[in-house]
Design a protein around this motif. Sequence first.
Motif, short mmCIF file in Angstrom:
data_model
loop_
_atom_site.label_atom_id
_atom_site.label_comp_id
_atom_site.label_asym_id
_atom_site.label_seq_id
_atom_site.Cartn_x
_atom_site.Cartn_y
_atom_site.Cartn_z
N UNK A 227 0.84 -1.19 0.00
CA UNK A 227 0.00 0.00 0.00
C UNK A 227 0.88 1.24 0.00
N UNK A 228 0.61 2.16 -0.92
CA UNK A 228 1.41 3.37 -1.07
C UNK A 228 0.49 4.59 -1.03
N UNK A 229 0.83 5.54 -0.18
CA UNK A 229 0.04 6.77 -0.03
C UNK A 229 1.01 7.95 -0.02
N UNK A 230 0.72 8.95 -0.81
CA UNK A 230 1.53 10.17 -0.86
C UNK A 230 0.58 11.36 -0.75
N UNK A 231 0.68 12.09 0.35
CA UNK A 231 -0.25 13.20 0.58
C UNK A 231 0.52 14.49 0.83
N UNK A 232 -0.18 15.59 0.57
CA UNK A 232 0.37 16.92 0.75
C UNK A 232 -0.48 17.68 1.77
N UNK A 233 0.00 18.82 2.27
CA UNK A 233 -0.76 19.54 3.29
C UNK A 233 -2.18 19.88 2.85
N UNK A 234 -3.07 19.95 3.85
CA UNK A 234 -4.48 20.23 3.57
C UNK A 234 -4.69 21.65 3.05
N UNK A 235 -3.76 22.55 3.32
CA UNK A 235 -3.81 23.91 2.80
C UNK A 235 -2.39 24.43 2.68
N UNK A 236 -2.27 25.63 2.12
CA UNK A 236 -0.94 26.17 1.83
C UNK A 236 -0.17 26.57 3.08
N UNK A 237 -0.87 26.80 4.19
CA UNK A 237 -0.19 27.33 5.37
C UNK A 237 -0.31 26.40 6.58
N UNK A 238 -0.44 25.10 6.33
CA UNK A 238 -0.60 24.16 7.44
C UNK A 238 0.32 22.97 7.27
N UNK A 239 0.61 22.30 8.38
CA UNK A 239 1.36 21.04 8.32
C UNK A 239 0.45 19.90 8.78
N UNK A 240 -0.82 19.99 8.39
CA UNK A 240 -1.79 18.91 8.59
C UNK A 240 -2.01 18.21 7.25
#
Length: 274
Positions: A227-240
Amino acid sequence: MSIKKWVSLGSVYLILVILAYSLITGNNPFQSGELDHNHETSEVQKEEETMEHRQHNHHHDHQVESELNTNVTYNDGRVFIKLEADNGNPPKLAKEHEKEMHFIIVSNDLEAYYHLHPDKEQQGSYVVNQELSDGTYQAFVDITPENKAYQVVPKPVQIGTNETDKASLESEDKWTKEIDGKTVTLEDVNAAVEEKVPLVFDTHGEKPDPHLGALGHVVIVDEEVEQYIHVHPASEDTTTFNAHFSKPGKYKIWAEFKFGDNVNVYPFILEVKE
């Protein structure tokens, strides 16, 4: 019948339609701002749907039949990636986060981790310099072909004759990691399959520098290296980061944050429940 009479009849008909609509719905469709509000709401919904798609289009769980074949080989410190569409032609790739290809390669035991960006030699042919020790690796070719369905699947790469066993991950008991004086904490996570799982990283008051068009990147692989998952921050100014898991089990997380000239990779282990 004269044009004047036609206009009069048309006006009467329009008024009757409006009256009938008002009686049935109790609303005036021409009330000031209502149509504009509906249009605005629609645009907001479209933007939210677009953002949701952007956050999850790197979540790969083997549900899409690829129209693209990938081949990964290693020779003398260089990794070669070949791409071929189902029609035999090399595909055209769209850029995602400043690169045509994000190439992730991990050892079978999940101890070694590399996030690379191969150079294009020609259409469908990519290469990157990376020395790898003898052992068994799984490569994930993370790309977005134009007009072709594609599913990231692990590609085994064997270097030398010694095979590396799969990992047996142990539950994480240390949620704060420090690398080169930069501390990152993964806040408490309650992860369940088929739910949005927020991964909230506390960088202890020090905002990461932009890296490949985002404040960070998170790559997740299960202990079976399937299983491979690659995600980016939920918005431009967050580390969520919002992740989705299709199967229960233990997963290893690599959270990448750039501080100054250095990209630090913080590893964590997460258990996903049914």
